[in-house]
Design an enzyme around this catalytic site. Sequence first.
Site, mmCIF file in Angstrom:
data_model
loop_
_atom_site.group_PDB
_atom_site.id
_atom_site.type_symbol
_atom_site.label_atom_id
_atom_site.label_comp_id
_atom_site.label_asym_id
_atom_site.label_seq_id
_atom_site.Cartn_x
_atom_site.Cartn_y
_atom_site.Cartn_z
ATOM 1 N N ALA A 1 0.861 -1.187 0.000
ATOM 2 C CA ALA A 1 0.000 0.000 0.000
ATOM 3 C C ALA A 1 0.892 1.229 0.000
ATOM 4 O O ALA A 1 2.103 1.142 0.192
ATOM 5 C CB ALA A 1 -0.926 -0.001 1.212
ATOM 6 N N GLU B 1 -0.476 2.505 7.004
ATOM 7 C CA GLU B 1 -0.589 3.613 6.058
ATOM 8 C C GLU B 1 -1.270 4.820 6.697
ATOM 9 O O GLU B 1 -0.898 5.969 6.416
ATOM 10 C CB GLU B 1 -1.343 3.174 4.805
ATOM 11 C CG GLU B 1 -0.742 1.959 4.097
ATOM 12 C CD GLU B 1 0.742 2.073 3.802
ATOM 13 O OE1 GLU B 1 1.230 3.200 3.603
ATOM 14 O OE2 GLU B 1 1.423 1.031 3.780
#
Length: 882
Positions: free
Chosen positions: A270, A306
Amino acid sequence: MKDSQARTIYLKDYQAPDYLVDHTDLSFELDPHATLVKSKLKIRRNPAVAQANETLPPLWLDGADLELLSVSINGELLPAHRYQQRAGGLSLSTDAPEFELEVHTRIAPEANTSLEGLYLSNGMYCTQCEAEGFRKITFYPDRPDVMSVFTTTIVAPASYPVLLSNGNKVDSGTTEDGRLRVTWEDPFAKPSYLFALVAGDLQHVEDSFTTCSGREVKLQLFTEARNIGKCAHAMTSLKHSMRWDEEVYGREYDLDIFMIVAVDHFNMGAMENKGLNIFNSACVLASPETATDAAFQRIESIVAHEYFHNWSGNRVTCRDWFQLSLKEGFTVFRDAEFSADMNSRAVKRIEDVTLLRTSQFAEDAGPMSHPVRPDSYMEISNFYTLTVYEKGAEVVRMIHTILGPEAFRRGSDLYFERHDGCAVTCEDFVAAMEDANGADLKQFRRWYSQAGTPVLDVEDTYNEALGEYSLTIRQQTPETPGQKGKLPLHIPITVGLLAEDGSPLRLDDAAGQMEVVLHLTEASQNFTFAGIASRPLPSLLRGFSAPVKLRYDYSSAQLQFLMQHDTDPFNRWDACQRLSINSLQTLQQQYRSGEALQQPAALIEGYAAVLDDAALDPALVAKMLALPSAQEIAEQGGEIDAAAIIAARTFARDAIATALAERFLTRYHALEQHKPYSPTAEDIAERSLKNTCLFYLCAAGSADALALAKGQFERGENMTDTAAALAALVEFGTETQAEGFLQAFYQQWQQDTQVVETWFGLQSGSAKFGTLERVQKLIAHPAFEVKNPNKVRAVIAGFAMRNFTQFHRADGSGYTFLADQVIALDKLNPQIAARLVTPLTRWKKYRAQESAQIHAALQKISVSGELSRDLYEVVSKSLEQD
């Protein structure tokens, strides 16, 4: 092997940028073959490097694979002599310290197989700009210490109804010719690597989160329509992450909206782009029917990682790519602590340490060995490594251990306050920890600059007359490429002592502590404990308090004692691992000498005691019952004899399975779950132990056990149980049986991309002979797509990196197969090719025959033509060992 672009970049050569970009205004007119990109940059001379009465230096803009259309300054088109386009970018002269630069370029997203910059993924436009992908979008000072406020306008046909970028949406409408137009504005200055753009025919789920200050933030998760039912877990994980970051670190989200997009074609897990996180679909989409427990936990961890980057990476970013661990090491530590709080802390620690021991320690001892903060690189994408991420996180964890939780929080608060909106260094992070607490971490800083895994040798003595117990600990760090004469590190070693009855001894009467942190700062130190009535048994390096190899001569009886009595759950598991390693090393010696392999009695007794302990967390029991992987056994030192490792491990597994079959069967039936799936820590623990028992039962070769697996597979109550049963049937059933179950599974799930990747991985990871031939067929399977990194990881990496038994076939065909795949992939996706070659890089560690075969595979790659910078660096450094 020549790469004309290969050059080494050194940390010592860092120079601040000549120019800064205060504002970046981007306009995209999307087209698969000819996307028009217009950039308007407000540029000024960097006052930190400017000198009075100087001649202004040329402005350098990075660029790759771009068609330059025009260059203008302050609205005037530049004549050709004012700029020069050459390999790697654009240089232009200027006579003003401040100006507006406009550059028009054309790019071809559909042809971009590198998955860097702007590319097409299943008909969806997507970007990946970290580390140096933005230069494939437009000419720009593509470096993390140039931070700019971005405004982005996207124009696209109506067939792309969702147009996303960083920040908050400020305008939308349609053009005169009916195309859609959306403008986004990100109020926070950021480097170009955090830029993101997504355009596609997507659906989304929406929720909201109320921050600690009372602001309501809109949360949106975008995906293709077929996957819209798999978003709930990621959304829940996001909300948990946001709350946790407020409570533990005092960090509040800062935009009006937070978006996640799931993409099938993605090189990484990600990306933390400001306000618009782009995820590999496998790391965000999950349902009980299609995702395993491990996938649910991985998604929770990656979503948190993230999101946490919003502060530890975005609001405070790294000055240059040598400082990559500044954001990644800190954030991996943060997400590990989050996952530990959400699930089993002991199991999370065990999983993290297992990764370190099997892979990061190997990296430390290989040709690509580098410090947490590297001194040099040829291609930055090669340093998105376990050393930077996982060892970097361990370095942060050690600071947390040395200072304590409250002091660490004071340090992180100061770090965020002092450097908000800045691009900084690892030294800045450590300095904040020191300044907030009056601490001295000068020696500790060596962890950032010194490569290799330290080895601790521990000896103990007991003086019965004085009631004193002493530990003598010596440290040494092996030489690594480019580094000799290693200096002593500051190593925190958490220690406990156990009495003869297994009870923990109090080591600090005033505080009532049952464990203490010893600070090893010299090459050799002695630590003495007073008031010890009888000789204790040490519990060393509790919680794995430092990323080191520890050597202490425990007997089998002592290890069994620790397995049963140690109050530190990590060390209970570690004692089991040590007992397993000792037994496996004995079996390897027997194999090499031609002796008949003997039952590992101590190991079987230890496993029996673990199975019989009803008070132990089932998740911990499952971890303790799992034999060390072949990769971890190989990292125990000395020459790697793959055949001996495989023989020893297979024999031990079967011996345990046969000796403890009744116990495994009893626990299996006690743990059978016929209830709705839930990814809670308790339910995951029970499924984990149940499926461990099933695997051992099938390994024992019982027809009844295979019938149990068949029944579990056919019930299909959740993907965790279904995949575990299928893995056992593939591994221990007949070839005909295995093929039948595999086909039944594929027929049911062939429309689901993630489940098909699970199906690929089950086959490529099988230890059965013939797996290589099966893998070669899978590459030709209609569901396999060589341009999709997830498919490549499932099939090729699944075989080369996770199937020790069949990759190390005696004829060397596994090595040749990997070399051929790497050569082909390098033309499409250099990042993936460079990562895939890793199993070949440590050829010198193997016995002569295997070493020669692996070396030949590397040589095959090296003479195959001009390699990408990514692959060239890894192969050339590996062959330098000649």
